[in-house]
Design a protein around this motif. Structure first.
Motif, PDB file in Angstrom:
ATOM      1  N   GLY A  43      40.283  72.288  49.953  1.00  0.00           N
ATOM      2  CA  GLY A  43      38.884  72.088  49.596  1.00  0.00           C
ATOM      3  C   GLY A  43      38.469  70.639  49.705  1.00  0.00           C
ATOM      4  N   PRO A  44      37.294  70.288  49.147  1.00  0.00           N
ATOM      5  CA  PRO A  44      36.765  68.925  49.235  1.00  0.00           C
ATOM      6  C   PRO A  44      37.657  67.900  48.581  1.00  0.00           C
ATOM      7  CG  PRO A  44      35.054  70.489  48.578  1.00  0.00           C
ATOM      8  CD  PRO A  44      36.332  71.217  48.529  1.00  0.00           C
ATOM      9  N   LEU A  45      38.510  68.285  47.637  1.00  0.00           N
ATOM     10  CA  LEU A  45      39.355  67.323  46.951  1.00  0.00           C
ATOM     11  C   LEU A  45      40.526  66.860  47.806  1.00  0.00           C
ATOM     12  CD1 LEU A  45      39.522  68.840  43.358  1.00  0.00           C
ATOM     13  CD2 LEU A  45      37.868  67.253  44.325  1.00  0.00           C
ATOM     14  N   ALA A  46      40.698  67.471  48.965  1.00  0.00           N
ATOM     15  CA  ALA A  46      41.860  67.148  49.791  1.00  0.00           C
ATOM     16  C   ALA A  46      41.756  65.755  50.414  1.00  0.00           C
ATOM     17  CB  ALA A  46      42.021  68.181  50.900  1.00  0.00           C
ATOM     18  N   VAL A  47      40.564  65.198  50.443  1.00  0.00           N
ATOM     19  CA  VAL A  47      40.385  63.915  51.111  1.00  0.00           C
ATOM     20  C   VAL A  47      40.434  62.796  50.079  1.00  0.00           C
ATOM     21  CG1 VAL A  47      38.938  62.558  52.684  1.00  0.00           C
ATOM     22  CG2 VAL A  47      38.950  65.058  52.790  1.00  0.00           C
ATOM     23  N   GLY A  48      41.638  62.384  49.744  1.00  0.00           N
ATOM     24  CA  GLY A  48      41.846  61.209  48.911  1.00  0.00           C
ATOM     25  C   GLY A  48      41.367  61.291  47.493  1.00  0.00           C
ATOM     26  N   VAL A  49      41.061  62.453  46.974  1.00  0.00           N
ATOM     27  CA  VAL A  49      40.578  62.577  45.605  1.00  0.00           C
ATOM     28  C   VAL A  49      41.535  63.454  44.828  1.00  0.00           C
ATOM     29  CG1 VAL A  49      38.671  63.312  44.109  1.00  0.00           C
ATOM     30  CG2 VAL A  49      38.195  62.341  46.379  1.00  0.00           C
ATOM     31  N   GLY A  50      42.117  62.931  43.728  1.00  0.00           N
ATOM     32  CA  GLY A  50      43.012  63.716  42.893  1.00  0.00           C
ATOM     33  C   GLY A  50      42.228  64.546  41.911  1.00  0.00           C
ATOM     34  N   LEU A  51      42.901  65.544  41.361  1.00  0.00           N
ATOM     35  CA  LEU A  51      42.238  66.445  40.414  1.00  0.00           C
ATOM     36  C   LEU A  51      41.751  65.693  39.183  1.00  0.00           C
ATOM     37  CD1 LEU A  51      41.500  69.351  39.651  1.00  0.00           C
ATOM     38  CD2 LEU A  51      43.784  69.595  38.671  1.00  0.00           C
ATOM     39  N   GLU A  52      42.580  64.711  38.709  1.00  0.00           N
ATOM     40  CA  GLU A  52      42.210  63.979  37.507  1.00  0.00           C
ATOM     41  C   GLU A  52      40.982  63.086  37.739  1.00  0.00           C
ATOM     42  OE1 GLU A  52      45.078  63.994  38.943  1.00  0.00           O
ATOM     43  OE2 GLU A  52      46.483  65.034  37.606  1.00  0.00           O
ATOM     44  N   ALA A 110      38.502  63.790  39.978  1.00  0.00           N
ATOM     45  CA  ALA A 110      37.348  64.530  40.511  1.00  0.00           C
ATOM     46  C   ALA A 110      36.288  64.717  39.448  1.00  0.00           C
ATOM     47  CB  ALA A 110      37.798  65.883  41.028  1.00  0.00           C
ATOM     48  N   THR A 111      35.050  64.666  39.899  1.00  0.00           N
ATOM     49  CA  THR A 111      33.927  64.950  39.006  1.00  0.00           C
ATOM     50  C   THR A 111      33.749  66.456  38.882  1.00  0.00           C
ATOM     51  OG1 THR A 111      32.337  65.004  40.810  1.00  0.00           O
ATOM     52  CG2 THR A 111      32.788  62.845  39.818  1.00  0.00           C
ATOM     53  N   TYR A 112      32.930  66.869  37.922  1.00  0.00           N
ATOM     54  CA  TYR A 112      32.659  68.302  37.767  1.00  0.00           C
ATOM     55  C   TYR A 112      32.008  68.877  39.021  1.00  0.00           C
ATOM     56  CZ  TYR A 112      33.765  68.074  32.791  1.00  0.00           C
ATOM     57  OH  TYR A 112      34.409  67.931  31.610  1.00  0.00           O
ATOM     58  N   GLU A 113      31.150  68.085  39.671  1.00  0.00           N
ATOM     59  CA  GLU A 113      30.501  68.555  40.891  1.00  0.00           C
ATOM     60  C   GLU A 113      31.513  68.800  41.999  1.00  0.00           C
ATOM     61  OE1 GLU A 113      29.578  65.998  39.146  1.00  0.00           O
ATOM     62  OE2 GLU A 113      27.590  66.583  38.348  1.00  0.00           O
ATOM     63  N   GLU A 114      32.495  67.854  42.114  1.00  0.00           N
ATOM     64  CA  GLU A 114      33.525  68.014  43.151  1.00  0.00           C
ATOM     65  C   GLU A 114      34.424  69.212  42.868  1.00  0.00           C
ATOM     66  OE1 GLU A 114      34.138  63.385  44.570  1.00  0.00           O
ATOM     67  OE2 GLU A 114      35.161  64.124  42.769  1.00  0.00           O
ATOM     68  N   LEU A 115      34.753  69.419  41.585  1.00  0.00           N
ATOM     69  CA  LEU A 115      35.574  70.590  41.213  1.00  0.00           C
ATOM     70  C   LEU A 115      34.817  71.886  41.523  1.00  0.00           C
ATOM     71  CD1 LEU A 115      37.101  69.440  37.801  1.00  0.00           C
ATOM     72  CD2 LEU A 115      38.342  69.848  39.946  1.00  0.00           C
ATOM     73  N   ALA A 116      33.545  71.921  41.192  1.00  0.00           N
ATOM     74  CA  ALA A 116      32.740  73.119  41.447  1.00  0.00           C
ATOM     75  C   ALA A 116      32.660  73.404  42.939  1.00  0.00           C
ATOM     76  CB  ALA A 116      31.338  72.943  40.849  1.00  0.00           C
ATOM     77  N   GLU A 117      32.505  72.327  43.740  1.00  0.00           N
ATOM     78  CA  GLU A 117      32.423  72.494  45.184  1.00  0.00           C
ATOM     79  C   GLU A 117      33.756  73.016  45.743  1.00  0.00           C
ATOM     80  OE1 GLU A 117      30.450  72.611  48.732  1.00  0.00           O
ATOM     81  OE2 GLU A 117      29.652  72.138  46.737  1.00  0.00           O
ATOM     82  N   ALA A 118      34.865  72.521  45.192  1.00  0.00           N
ATOM     83  CA  ALA A 118      36.185  72.978  45.649  1.00  0.00           C
ATOM     84  C   ALA A 118      36.395  74.457  45.320  1.00  0.00           C
ATOM     85  CB  ALA A 118      37.274  72.127  44.996  1.00  0.00           C
ATOM     86  N   ILE A 119      36.011  74.826  44.095  1.00  0.00           N
ATOM     87  CA  ILE A 119      36.154  76.233  43.698  1.00  0.00           C
ATOM     88  C   ILE A 119      35.268  77.123  44.569  1.00  0.00           C
ATOM     89  CG2 ILE A 119      35.708  77.871  41.820  1.00  0.00           C
ATOM     90  CD1 ILE A 119      36.475  75.613  39.871  1.00  0.00           C
TER      91      ILE A 119
END
Length: 343
Positions: A8-17, A19-28
């Motif tokens: 998902g979108p978090l794969a590009v240099g962004v760790g889970l810890e 990530a913003t809520y928006e990024e988590l929602a987009e990944a889900i």
């Protein structure tokens, strides 16, 4: 957890810890979309497989219909060579048991595939007398009525296994016997059809046992003589000294055709109170004379065949008649059973 969102979108240099809520929602959302796409593909594949299966089923049904469909030329005479014996009949008779192998063989769709003798007759490599009995029954079935049903063929005891094998081979069991089924233990079959214990057929109002005179066990226990094992050191017996004597068995919800029987006498009384000869009658048929040399060492007859009058009909009453006394621990009846039709 990070790996779960690798695609998902978090794969590009962004760790889970981080990530913003928006990024988590987009990944889900992306993951759900991917799963939805995969599910849609799978459903489409299932639909294609089901469609293919339905088409195969349709082709099989068409083939079955073609195999078993009867030619319009049903009145055509078919010449047969049955094990070296010449027979003639109509195609309609041979095809009268719809859905059977015999009907399929003579439907007209496979005439070119039949083995033939030098004169062009269709050759069947089966026992001629047994096939003749089968053919005769098929002919009678075409002119039978509910009031006058076609009798089953009368087949000698020693060739019954071969005859039953022939019936099964040509796929005629349900046509010949319907709900009757093959030959077997009559009382066991009635118990099975009624869902009751075999030794309680009278208590459950399936049979009624009547003696001309009675001694020994009480009348309420007479039914036990037809159970799986019968009595032990007790017996179904007449009032000793009264002569002649009869045992009548009435079938209240079934009809039977007795083809054989086995009687076992009570050892303590066999010498003095067991007749060595008797007659057996089915319905209104002429009685059959039977005998066995009972003794303290020969208590059981083993299976004795019951010769018929040739009518071979089903009845709802059978009668044993003994010139003198009888003392029976067990009675086994062999034959066929059919359920009485309710008006």
């Amino acid at each position: 957890a990070n790996a779960a969102f690798a695609a998902g979108p978090l794969a590009v240099g962004v760790g889970l810890e981080e990530a913003t809520y928006e990024e988590l929602a987009e990944a889900i959302k992306a993951r759900l979309e991917k799963d939805r796409f995969k599910s849609t593909q799978q459903m489409e594949e299932v639909e294609v497989a089901e469609k293919s299966l339905r088409e195969k089923q349709r082709l099989l049904e068409e083939m079955e219909h073609r195999i078993l469909s009867i030619s319009a030329q049903t009145d055509e005479v078919v010449e047969l060579n049955v094990g070296g014996q010449l027979m003639s009949t109509s195609r309609a008779v041979l095809c009268s048991a719809e859905g059977s192998l015999l009907a399929g063989m003579f439907s007209g769709n496979f005439d070119s595939g039949h083995r033939r003798d030098k004169d062009g007759r269709i050759f069947l490599d089966v026992d001629p007398p047994l096939f003749s009995k089968l053919l005769s029954h098929l002919r009678l079935r075409r002119i039978a009525s509910p009031e006058c049903p076609a009798p089953l063929p009368l087949v000698p005891e020693e060739v019954k296994p071969e005859y039953e094998m022939l019936i099964r081979y040509f796929g005629l069991e349900s046509f010949m016997y319907g709900d009757i089924g093959p030959s077997g233990n009559i009382m066991a079959r009635i118990a099975e059809l009624g869902g009751v214990c075999q030794s309680k057929l009278q208590s459950k109002e399936l049979i009624r046992v009547v003696l001309s005179t009675t001694g020994g066990v009480p009348g309420a226990n007479h039914e036990e003589v037809f159970g799986q094992t019968g009595f032990h050191e007790r017996s179904l017996e007449n009032s000793y000294g009264a002569q002649p004597n009869t045992i009548t068995a009435k079938f209240l919800k079934h009809r039977v055709r007795v083809e054989g029987m086995e009687l076992r006498a009570k050892q303590a009384d066999v010498q003095s109170h067991m007749s060595n000869s008797w007659t057996f009658r089915q319905g209104s048929e002429a009685p059959v004379h039977m005998s066995y040399p009972f003794s303290r060492y020969e208590l059981s007859t083993g299976r004795l065949p019951v010769s018929g009058s040739g009518v071979n009909t089903f009845v709802d009453e059978i009668v044993w008649s003994f010139p003198k006394d009888f003392c029976l621990e067990h009675i086994v009846l062999f034959g066929r059973v059919m359920t009485k039709r309710v008006p």
